[in-house]
Design a protein around this motif. Structure first.
Motif, short mmCIF file in Angstrom:
data_model
loop_
_atom_site.label_atom_id
_atom_site.label_comp_id
_atom_site.label_asym_id
_atom_site.label_seq_id
_atom_site.Cartn_x
_atom_site.Cartn_y
_atom_site.Cartn_z
N GLY A 132 0.84 -1.19 0.00
CA GLY A 132 0.00 0.00 0.00
C GLY A 132 0.87 1.23 0.00
N ALA A 133 0.35 2.28 -0.59
CA ALA A 133 1.16 3.49 -0.73
C ALA A 133 1.21 4.31 0.56
N ASP A 134 0.16 4.29 1.38
CA ASP A 134 0.08 5.15 2.57
C ASP A 134 0.64 4.42 3.78
N GLN A 135 1.61 5.08 4.41
CA GLN A 135 2.14 4.54 5.67
C GLN A 135 1.37 5.09 6.87
N GLU A 136 0.64 6.19 6.66
CA GLU A 136 -0.23 6.75 7.72
C GLU A 136 -1.63 6.91 7.15
N VAL A 137 -2.61 6.38 7.88
CA VAL A 137 -4.00 6.42 7.44
C VAL A 137 -4.82 7.17 8.48
N GLN A 138 -5.58 8.18 8.05
CA GLN A 138 -6.44 8.95 8.96
C GLN A 138 -7.88 8.70 8.61
N LEU A 139 -8.67 8.45 9.69
CA LEU A 139 -10.09 8.12 9.51
C LEU A 139 -10.93 8.93 10.46
N GLU A 140 -12.20 9.13 10.17
CA GLU A 140 -13.19 9.70 11.06
C GLU A 140 -14.34 8.72 11.18
N GLU A 141 -14.77 8.47 12.41
CA GLU A 141 -15.82 7.47 12.59
C GLU A 141 -16.65 7.86 13.80
N ALA A 142 -17.91 7.55 13.74
CA ALA A 142 -18.83 7.85 14.85
C ALA A 142 -18.49 6.98 16.05
N THR A 143 -18.67 7.54 17.19
CA THR A 143 -18.38 6.79 18.42
C THR A 143 -19.33 5.63 18.55
N GLY A 144 -18.81 4.60 19.14
CA GLY A 144 -19.61 3.40 19.36
C GLY A 144 -19.60 2.41 18.22
N ARG A 145 -19.05 2.76 17.09
CA ARG A 145 -19.02 1.85 15.94
C ARG A 145 -17.73 1.05 15.92
N MET A 146 -17.75 -0.10 15.20
CA MET A 146 -16.59 -0.96 15.04
C MET A 146 -15.90 -0.63 13.70
N VAL A 147 -14.60 -0.52 13.73
CA VAL A 147 -13.82 -0.20 12.54
C VAL A 147 -12.82 -1.33 12.29
N ASN A 148 -12.75 -1.79 11.01
CA ASN A 148 -11.78 -2.82 10.63
C ASN A 148 -10.54 -2.16 10.05
N LEU A 149 -9.39 -2.51 10.60
CA LEU A 149 -8.11 -1.99 10.13
C LEU A 149 -7.32 -3.15 9.52
N SER A 150 -6.83 -2.96 8.27
CA SER A 150 -6.12 -4.01 7.53
C SER A 150 -4.66 -3.65 7.37
N CYS A 151 -3.81 -4.69 7.48
CA CYS A 151 -2.37 -4.49 7.33
C CYS A 151 -1.80 -5.68 6.58
N GLU A 152 -1.00 -5.43 5.52
CA GLU A 152 -0.42 -6.48 4.70
C GLU A 152 1.04 -6.16 4.46
#
Length: 617
Positions: free
Chosen positions: A438-458
């Motif tokens: 992947g090209a990005d070494q730093e990923v920034q996200l915005e997400e509503a509180t209380g929700r589940m977020v999946n983070l992928s790393c390869e």
């Protein structure tokens, strides 16, 4: 009376001859021969002339005789004069002759001529005092022989025979007189020649007819294989000689081969290892002789063959060489031979260097070679993952990356013989520290509180890197995916957003470590009794705005309508109060009152329309 006449007539004529002979003479003329076909009628004339006296008053006595068959005597068959004509009885001609006489001559006619009629006929004229005269005619009879029949020798005739061999026989039957036979080769007459041509004649006679049989003995040579032999019968006919020719025949000539040819019958084109090869031998000998096959380097080793065919199956490169075939004659092995060069082409397995597999560091260069021993020019091609990556015996890999890793296949083909091909391979392994995919070494996200977020790393690398997670800002997270193959490790974690979160993916192996950072900004959520999503909230707001705009449009239309009808007076006609309190910048209140209940009803009716009650719906 007739007998008395027969007895005294010659005596009387003799006396007259003695008395008058000195003053008269008889001259007689006849043909030397008369020719006639068998079965036809023959006329034999006898012309005479009496001189020295008055021929008109002369007495002439005529007699016809024929030569006897069994002896040299003569047999009378007719006598008479111009007035009296008598045919002798009990002769072969008693019923077949007729004589016509006058003062100038006499004519003997013989009907239904037979072969036995070929003899001499005599005409005798007695002229009393004029004397007598006699002449003869040879009657010749002719009969056509049958057409000649030729028969050739059915078996072959060898050119190796030292003496002439029988070639054919020819026969002509039932001719008269005896016919003759002449032999021809290619329309040229053959004559007897000692040691080369012998002609044997056999003549037979049956019922007076001649049959002749001729046998041709000839010393044949090889060129006579295309020669045509025939015979011709010649025979006499009245006034001429005629000929009849037989059919032409060709005889089978046996001769040894003087030229032998050997060639490859199959397969067509180049021969490769594993093929079945058929070699065929042919010579110009007749009949075709059997053949012996051998290789030039092993002349005494006879190869197993069938007639004129040698089959080699399956062939290998050691079968290459010069092959020979020799015809076998009656006297054994001959020196005449045919030969050909057989080349069996081959292609050895491809040899790839490095062999099997090779480990190289990331960024390094590598040169791989591919060779296959062949009897023909080869064409190597390199492939990786089904795509061509190079041509020729050498493959150069520069500045290796993890994409360089994989199996490289070298396929070797022979353009001039496509059936020959081979291949080899090498497995390239690039060694180095982890490299995140992947090209990005730093990923920034915005997400509503209380929700589940999946983070992928390869991450990829060699040795295969291991992946670990460091989560800051959330106590609720777990790994949901963890898988790896030979080159890539893959991990997915599920994180619950309770506040701002910082997550770190650590990929590491013996060669180093790589980190990927995730920054999640928590966004507060609105409370609602029903589940609400941003997409659903946006849709509701849009619907509310559209309804409000429609209501304002309807209200404006109603007010305008009432104003036109005078239902809403302006100025002092209606009691209206508008109370304006002191307002602030942030608070403005507008109040509107009316004294007319009807107007209020109309206004409400215009706003609500003719809608039915909720219960009616």
């Amino acid at each position: 009376m007739a007998g008395l006449h027969t007895t005294f007539l010659p005596l009387f004529l003799h006396l007259c001859l003695l008395i008058c002979g000195a003053w008269a003479k008889v001259e007689l003329t006849m043909h030397e021969s008369v020719e006639v076909y068998l079965g036809e009628s023959a006329q034999i004339p006898c012309q005479y002339n009496i001189t020295g006296t008055n021929s008109e008053n002369s007495f002439v006595m005529i007699q016809w005789f024929v030569r006897a068959v069994d002896n040299n005597s003569r047999v009378r068959i007719f006598y008479g004069d111009v007035n009296l004509q008598i045919v002798d009885k009990n002769t072969d001609y008693s019923d077949r002759i007729m004589v016509i006489s006058d003062q100038q001559g006499t004519h003997l006619t013989i009907q239904n001529i037979q072969l036995s009629d070929e003899r001499e006929f005599f005409c005798q004229v007695n002229g009393l005092a004029a004397g007598n005269a006699e002449g003869k005619t040879h009657l010749r009879v002719f009969a056509h022989p049958e057409a000649p029949v030729i028969e050739g020798v059915l078996t072959g005739i060898s050119v190796t025979h030292e003496v002439p061999s029988k070639v054919a026989s020819c026969e002509a039957r039932n001719g008269f007189p005896k016919p003759n036979i002449t032999w021809y080769k290619n329309s040229m007459p053959l004559e007897a020649a000692p040691g080369y041509v012998n002609i044997l004649i056999l003549v037979t006679r049956d019922s007076g007819f001649y049959s002749i049989q001729s046998t041709l003995e000839y010393k044949v040579v090889k060129e006579d294989k295309d020669a045509h032999f025939s015979c011709e019968v010649s025979f006499f006919v009245p006034g001429a000689i005629r000929t009849v020719k037989s059919n032409s025949i060709n005889v089978t000539v046996h001769y040894p081969a003087t030229m032998v040819e050997l060639w490859k019958e199959s397969p067509q084109g180049f021969v490769k290892e594993g093929d079945t090869v058929e070699l065929r031998c042919q010579g110009d000998g007749n009949p075709p002789p059997p053949f012996i096959f051998n290789r030039e380097q092993e002349p005494d080793v006879h190869l197993k063959s069938s007639g004129d065919v040698l089959i080699l199956s399956p062939v290998s490169r050691k079968d290459s060489g010069i092959y020979q075939c020799h015809p076998v004659g009656t006297d054994g092995y001959t020196e005449v031979k045919g030969e050909m060069q057989l080349t069996v082409h081959y292609l050895d397995p491809a040899v790839v260097v490095p062999k099997d597999s090779e480990v190289m560091l990331k960024g390094e260069d590598l040169t791989a070679t591919c060779n296959a021993l062949s009897s023909l020019k080869t064409y190597p091609t390199w492939y990786k993952d089904g795509e061509q990556v190079g041509q020729g015996n050498t493959l150069h890999l520069h500045d290796a990356t993890y994409e360089t890793t994989g199996e490289y296949i070298c396929e070797v083909s022979v353009p001039s013989l496509p059936a020959l091909h081979t291949s080899g391979s090498v497995n390239i392994i690039v060694q180095g520290g982890p490299q995140l995919v992947g090209a990005d070494q730093e990923v920034q996200l915005e997400e509503a509180t209380g929700r589940m977020v999946n983070l992928s790393c390869e991450a990829q690398g060699h040795p295969l890197p291991s992946i670990s997670w460091n989560i800051i800002g959330s106590q609720t997270w777990h790994e949901v995916v963890s898988k790896a193959n030979e080159q890539v490790a893959h991990s997915v974690v599920s994180v619950k957003v309770t506040s701002d979160i910082s997550a770190f993916c650590n990929a590491s192996n013996d060669m180093g470590t790589e980190v990927k950072a995730f920054s999640i900004k928590a966004i507060p959520r609105f409370t609602t009794t029903a589940p609400f999503s941003p997409a659903e909230g946006s849709g509701v707001i849009i619907v509310v705005i559209i309804l409000c705009l429609l209501l304002l449009a309807i209200l404006g239309s109603v007010i305008y309508f009432l104003h036109k009808k005078g239902k809403i007076p302006c100025g002092r006609s209606g009691k209206q109060e508008i109370t304006k309190e002191k307002t602030t910048k942030d608070d403005i209140v507008v109040e509107m009152k009316t004294n007319t209940k009807n107007e209020e009803a109309v206004l409400l009716k215009a706003v609500n329309g003719d809608k039915k009650s909720h219960n009616d719906q």
